[in-house]
Design an enzyme around this catalytic site. Sequence first.
Site, mmCIF file in Angstrom:
data_model
loop_
_atom_site.group_PDB
_atom_site.id
_atom_site.type_symbol
_atom_site.label_atom_id
_atom_site.label_comp_id
_atom_site.label_asym_id
_atom_site.label_seq_id
_atom_site.Cartn_x
_atom_site.Cartn_y
_atom_site.Cartn_z
ATOM 1 N N GLY A 268 -2.568 -11.532 -0.364
ATOM 2 C CA GLY A 268 -1.535 -10.077 -0.187
ATOM 3 C C GLY A 268 -2.389 -8.880 -0.194
ATOM 4 O O GLY A 268 -3.177 -8.570 -1.019
ATOM 5 N N THR B 154 2.815 -13.009 -6.429
ATOM 6 C CA THR B 154 1.895 -12.175 -5.509
ATOM 7 C C THR B 154 2.870 -11.232 -4.965
ATOM 8 O O THR B 154 2.468 -9.760 -4.847
ATOM 9 C CB THR B 154 1.500 -13.057 -4.288
ATOM 10 O OG1 THR B 154 0.526 -13.855 -4.981
ATOM 11 C CG2 THR B 154 0.538 -12.163 -3.302
ATOM 12 N N GLU C 255 2.322 -7.135 -5.497
ATOM 13 C CA GLU C 255 1.903 -6.034 -4.383
ATOM 14 C C GLU C 255 3.196 -5.053 -4.374
ATOM 15 O O GLU C 255 2.911 -4.074 -3.874
ATOM 16 C CB GLU C 255 1.986 -6.810 -3.135
ATOM 17 C CG GLU C 255 0.806 -7.859 -2.979
ATOM 18 C CD GLU C 255 -0.557 -7.295 -3.336
ATOM 19 O OE1 GLU C 255 -0.731 -6.068 -3.277
ATOM 20 O OE2 GLU C 255 -1.485 -8.017 -3.657
ATOM 21 N N HIS D 94 2.127 -2.398 -6.403
ATOM 22 C CA HIS D 94 1.293 -1.376 -5.870
ATOM 23 C C HIS D 94 2.199 -0.512 -4.678
ATOM 24 O O HIS D 94 1.794 0.707 -4.946
ATOM 25 C CB HIS D 94 0.333 -2.426 -5.103
ATOM 26 C CG HIS D 94 -0.774 -2.787 -5.767
ATOM 27 N ND1 HIS D 94 -1.304 -2.121 -6.686
ATOM 28 C CD2 HIS D 94 -1.510 -3.995 -5.576
ATOM 29 C CE1 HIS D 94 -2.229 -3.046 -7.293
ATOM 30 N NE2 HIS D 94 -2.408 -3.979 -6.527
ATOM 31 N N HIS E 135 -3.736 -1.580 -10.912
ATOM 32 C CA HIS E 135 -3.961 -2.646 -11.433
ATOM 33 C C HIS E 135 -4.005 -2.305 -13.105
ATOM 34 O O HIS E 135 -4.570 -0.990 -13.414
ATOM 35 C CB HIS E 135 -5.357 -3.279 -11.160
ATOM 36 C CG HIS E 135 -5.017 -4.165 -10.117
ATOM 37 N ND1 HIS E 135 -6.132 -3.907 -8.927
ATOM 38 C CD2 HIS E 135 -4.476 -4.949 -9.391
ATOM 39 C CE1 HIS E 135 -5.688 -4.618 -7.876
ATOM 40 N NE2 HIS E 135 -4.744 -5.308 -8.129
#
Length: 416
Positions: A189, A229, A233, A236, A242
């Site tokens: 992703g 996942t 995401e 973000h 990260h």
Amino acid sequence: MTTVRAILLLFGLFFLSPAQAFTQQRQCASVEVRERAESDSHLSWKKVSDQLLPLQDQDIYPDKLFRSVISVPVVVHVIWKDSADNISDDQIHSQLDVLNEDFRRLNDNFNITPLSFADVSADCEIEFCLAQRDPDGDPTTGITRTKTFETNIGSGDHYYQTSEGGHNAWDVDKYVNIWVCEIGNGIFGFATFPGMADPIQSDGIVIEPDYFGRTGTVVNSYPNHLGRTTTHEMGHYLGLDHVWGKNSGGCNDDDDILDTPPQESPSDGCPSFPLRDICSPRAPGVQFYNFMDNTDDSCMTMFTQGQKTRMMTVLNTLRSGLFNSLGCNTVSTTDPGQKKLTAYPNPFNNDICVQNPQGDIEHIHVYDSNGVSIYESMISNRSDRICITATQWPAGVYIVLIEFPEITAATRIIKQ
């Protein structure tokens, strides 16, 4: 503009080794997508991030807007070529459950977090709902389904275009758009960072169907089968880098979060605690339990207080439209959200008026983009229109909260 397909193809060729493919190590392409936007459109994540840093220090939280927990509306666009990718409603609902557990620190595996990291962990006080109303104010399930004839549509620029076999984004200021579709090239992703979507219609999150949720097609995706996942995401999307830094890592790279230890490179698998590296050579070592690292789903357990502050800062600035959104509110015939609350002129210079054609305004409260109250008034005689003289307000974006009987509505205004 270079296509997303080219970016992800290169990512797959150069960053996904055969061993990684076999073990299904998490492959996040958000940084590559961001770097391409920087290259093509002269956007700068460093500049955006540097502007957020002083605001993080102000400890901005949405309870200044009368809410201790913010509800964020999500629309899931399922785009499928093969029937297996037309994932079930149950699978979609399971992913919303994972997001709400992880962002509220209610995840079942939090108890494996070592005390040294648990002490800085956060209930982020962010919850996610499948949208209850669409951008036109009509009832919705928060799920769209589109059959396409394009292979790996998520690796190109067509997933966000209905005319090309994808699905147009809903208002990107008011909804988190998640496209669940084939990406290919080993990518799980990716997400657009705040202020970095190019074009703006692509703003949102793209997830491969086999990594979305914790039931249904994810059963074949062990050890990344628990929905982390999308949690990663979403981090973000809300402004988190990260934990090893903005770029490729190294001790001089940084994620701008004080309570995530320095880290040389991504972690993988499920390491034993403590895990030390050259950047954090002493216990407790690197924070591989963090949702923004790269470990297996079962080893991801936490966000930190600093990450929470960063996300709240983004929600109060670059993504402020999300807490303005009525997307989580159900539609009913008596819903004041249907009263077509308007502000005019907008943008404005001196006076701003807020109008509700059906009357009943009881209370008005105005906040600047930092969540600071700048105007408040109780309305003794309920009216359908309130005007405010705002000559002394600095130019910028403001949030107006209007209280009706039994509900609060919001709109955004801009002072020129």
